[in-house]
Design an enzyme around this catalytic site. Sequence first.
Site, PDB file in Angstrom:
ATOM      1  N   ASP A  46      -7.002   4.627  -4.741  1.00  0.00           N
ATOM      2  CA  ASP A  46      -7.475   4.157  -3.591  1.00  0.00           C
ATOM      3  C   ASP A  46      -8.289   5.681  -3.251  1.00  0.00           C
ATOM      4  O   ASP A  46      -8.539   6.403  -4.210  1.00  0.00           O
ATOM      5  CB  ASP A  46      -6.564   4.156  -2.210  1.00  0.00           C
ATOM      6  CG  ASP A  46      -7.263   3.668  -1.082  1.00  0.00           C
ATOM      7  OD1 ASP A  46      -7.865   2.470  -0.912  1.00  0.00           O
ATOM      8  OD2 ASP A  46      -7.314   4.542  -0.115  1.00  0.00           O
TER       9      ASP A  46
ATOM     10  N   LYS B 207       0.760  -1.126  -0.002  1.00  0.00           N
ATOM     11  CA  LYS B 207       0.161   0.085  -0.167  1.00  0.00           C
ATOM     12  C   LYS B 207       0.939   1.221  -0.079  1.00  0.00           C
ATOM     13  O   LYS B 207       1.934   1.105   0.674  1.00  0.00           O
ATOM     14  CB  LYS B 207      -0.804  -0.117   1.269  1.00  0.00           C
ATOM     15  CG  LYS B 207      -2.063   1.100   1.055  1.00  0.00           C
ATOM     16  CD  LYS B 207      -3.235   0.007   0.430  1.00  0.00           C
ATOM     17  CE  LYS B 207      -4.140   1.016   0.171  1.00  0.00           C
ATOM     18  NZ  LYS B 207      -5.414   0.411  -0.504  1.00  0.00           N
TER      19      LYS B 207
HETATM   20  P1  NDP Z   1     -12.608   8.030  -3.212  1.00  0.00           P
HETATM   21  O1  NDP Z   1     -11.739   9.156  -3.185  1.00  0.00           O
HETATM   22  O2  NDP Z   1     -13.267   8.009  -4.713  1.00  0.00           O
HETATM   23  O3  NDP Z   1     -13.995   8.347  -2.340  1.00  0.00           O
HETATM   24  C1  NDP Z   1     -13.925   8.559  -0.866  1.00  0.00           C
HETATM   25  C2  NDP Z   1     -15.138   9.099  -0.300  1.00  0.00           C
HETATM   26  O4  NDP Z   1     -15.149   8.897   1.104  1.00  0.00           O
HETATM   27  C3  NDP Z   1     -15.509  10.495  -0.834  1.00  0.00           C
HETATM   28  O5  NDP Z   1     -16.913  10.461  -0.680  1.00  0.00           O
HETATM   29  C4  NDP Z   1     -14.914  11.072   0.616  1.00  0.00           C
HETATM   30  O6  NDP Z   1     -15.578  12.375   0.760  1.00  0.00           O
HETATM   31  C5  NDP Z   1     -15.301  10.164   1.671  1.00  0.00           C
HETATM   32  N1  NDP Z   1     -14.337  10.348   2.544  1.00  0.00           N
HETATM   33  C6  NDP Z   1     -12.965  10.342   2.657  1.00  0.00           C
HETATM   34  N2  NDP Z   1     -12.515  10.630   3.799  1.00  0.00           N
HETATM   35  C7  NDP Z   1     -13.669  10.805   4.610  1.00  0.00           C
HETATM   36  C8  NDP Z   1     -13.580  11.148   6.098  1.00  0.00           C
HETATM   37  N3  NDP Z   1     -12.502  11.416   6.791  1.00  0.00           N
HETATM   38  N4  NDP Z   1     -14.696  11.510   6.383  1.00  0.00           N
HETATM   39  C9  NDP Z   1     -15.913  11.290   5.625  1.00  0.00           C
HETATM   40  N5  NDP Z   1     -16.041  11.008   4.478  1.00  0.00           N
HETATM   41  C10 NDP Z   1     -14.670  10.694   3.887  1.00  0.00           C
HETATM   42  O7  NDP Z   1     -12.213   6.700  -2.781  1.00  0.00           O
HETATM   43  P2  NDP Z   1     -12.834   5.257  -2.668  1.00  0.00           P
HETATM   44  O8  NDP Z   1     -14.128   5.360  -3.252  1.00  0.00           O
HETATM   45  O9  NDP Z   1     -11.802   4.786  -3.814  1.00  0.00           O
HETATM   46  O10 NDP Z   1     -12.436   4.642  -1.522  1.00  0.00           O
HETATM   47  C11 NDP Z   1     -13.254   4.664  -0.596  1.00  0.00           C
HETATM   48  C12 NDP Z   1     -12.936   3.300   0.486  1.00  0.00           C
HETATM   49  O11 NDP Z   1     -12.848   2.308  -0.094  1.00  0.00           O
HETATM   50  C13 NDP Z   1     -11.538   3.578   1.193  1.00  0.00           C
HETATM   51  O12 NDP Z   1     -11.616   3.106   2.595  1.00  0.00           O
HETATM   52  C14 NDP Z   1     -10.837   2.584   0.399  1.00  0.00           C
HETATM   53  O13 NDP Z   1      -9.281   2.296   1.083  1.00  0.00           O
HETATM   54  C15 NDP Z   1     -11.644   1.787   0.066  1.00  0.00           C
HETATM   55  N6  NDP Z   1     -11.329   0.571  -1.251  1.00  0.00           N
HETATM   56  C16 NDP Z   1     -11.212   1.358  -2.286  1.00  0.00           C
HETATM   57  C17 NDP Z   1     -11.008   0.551  -3.607  1.00  0.00           C
HETATM   58  C18 NDP Z   1     -11.054   1.049  -4.954  1.00  0.00           C
HETATM   59  O14 NDP Z   1     -10.934   0.166  -5.881  1.00  0.00           O
HETATM   60  N7  NDP Z   1     -11.005   2.331  -5.189  1.00  0.00           N
HETATM   61  C19 NDP Z   1     -10.735  -0.964  -3.229  1.00  0.00           C
HETATM   62  C20 NDP Z   1     -10.901  -1.506  -1.831  1.00  0.00           C
HETATM   63  C21 NDP Z   1     -11.373  -0.809  -0.886  1.00  0.00           C
HETATM   64  P3  NDP Z   1     -15.033  13.795   0.132  1.00  0.00           P
HETATM   65  O15 NDP Z   1     -14.900  13.828  -1.324  1.00  0.00           O
HETATM   66  O16 NDP Z   1     -15.513  14.842   0.902  1.00  0.00           O
HETATM   67  O17 NDP Z   1     -13.433  13.551   0.733  1.00  0.00           O
END
Ligand code: NDP
Length: 444
Positions: A165, A125
């Site tokens: 991510d 990671k």
């Molecule tokens: P994105 O950056 O596309 O989206 C993240 C989302 O979560 C946004 O809506 C963001 O809001 C919100 N967010 C982030 N930090 C916070 C916080 N501290 N409090 C509240 N909301 C928050 O990321 P992903 O969708 O890719 O990833 C989301 C999760 O899924 C993570 O935990 C990641 O590790 C996990 N994941 C992702 C994978 C992937 O293929 N993308 C694979 C496996 C797991 P804002 O825009 O306001 O920051």
Amino acid sequence: MKYVDKVLENLKKQNPNEPEFHQAATEILTTLAPIVEKHPEYEAAGLLERFVEPERVIMFRVPWVDDNGKVQVNKGYRVQFNSAIGPYKGGLRFHPSVNLSIIKFLGLEQILKNSLTGLPIGGGKGGSDFDPKGKSDREVMAFCQSFMTELYRHIGADTDVPAGDIGVGGREIGYLFGQYKRIRDEHVGVLTGRGLTYGGSLVRTEATGYGLVYITEEALKMRGDSFNGKTVVISGSGNVAIYACEKAQSLGAKVVAMYDSNGYIYDPDGIKLDIIKDIKEVKRGRIKEYAERVSGAEYHVGCKGIWSIPCDVALPCATQNEIDAESAGLLVKNGVKYVAEGANMPSTLEAIEVFQKSGIVFLPAKAANAGGVATSALEMAQSSGRMFWSFAEVDAKLKNIMVNIYHNIDNAAKEYGYEGNYVMGANIAGFIKVATAMMAHGIV
Ligand code: NDP
């Protein structure tokens, strides 16, 4: 003192000030006791001590120039945690909260997740405390080019293959890949989540969200139930959340709430996903706008309130520790029956305890969100073989992988006497393969 407890105690002593890493290690190690007791040779080989220590930690300076001509400096990380079953594989996170503890917790989880996919990928990671939010495209490009100018020497298609991510989507992967190709003069599968015109795979964008819904659908099916007519709450509104919503809706569910880091929207008539996509994917805007565009929808400042909305299925898809014991209690009180983790470690240890005690079906991240990395591995296979599979072909493989993961963790939980405990099932099933490979390799 039991072997796992000794290792955990030592880990905390050797790695102070890494609370997220301690949390992930505690969740994993405490569930491995039954298997470690069955295999005394693991202790003799120092297997757990090696399992929790990354093979390599790379930390570096990332200097870049912003649109005002000012020099900015961020921290860059890549933790190459475990390569026993394949090249390191795992995403890059760009978010101001990123630090070594967060990257190590994600890397440790990734080892077992990747093992559960059944594909030959090790765990890693990386990321940076850089915040892409509010930056111009040129600033994001300048940052990505600087980040890759250091990272390129540590990665490779058969060594370490990063992906996206939080904060790293198609735009960032494009800039990172462009710089890698320029420095190395190699057009290879060194990153996944690439665009479809330069080696990407169909379904990779949708994979984590779709996969999350596929595994939950299998859990529902095994209980004679389905998504049809279910009320669903999804946190986040990024890549994982959007495609979880899309697939759940296509199976007849009503998704009523989503959030970003400022607040949540509640739409009792069901979320209009085309509007969310327009706000988030096209305009990179704030979710608040949804309530301004859709009559009957509400916007609430702050995230936590989302867990007070009654639902049958909750899919946390934003970030770590977004559900604490209090929120878990509210979900249970309001009738939730299934919780499946799209984000990594979205539930605190105390929240997991609440879910498990209440007898709801709880699918932990390393199983439930493995669809993203699994499809990344399918992208690697297509790159190596110079092939391009159809959407239907990749989607069918993804679904098959998720269904297999469900049965694999279900069987492991039963075999060790913890039926229905998918935290145990996922950790044990993921660990066995890695442990067997590590034992075969000798003390390395
Ligand atoms: P994105 O950056 O596309 O989206 C993240 C989302 O979560 C946004 O809506 C963001 O809001 C919100 N967010 C982030 N930090 C916070 C916080 N501290 N409090 C509240 N909301 C928050 O990321 P992903 O969708 O890719 O990833 C989301 C999760 O899924 C993570 O935990 C990641 O590790 C996990 N994941 C992702 C994978 C992937 O293929 N993308 C694979 C496996 C797991 P804002 O825009 O306001 O920051």
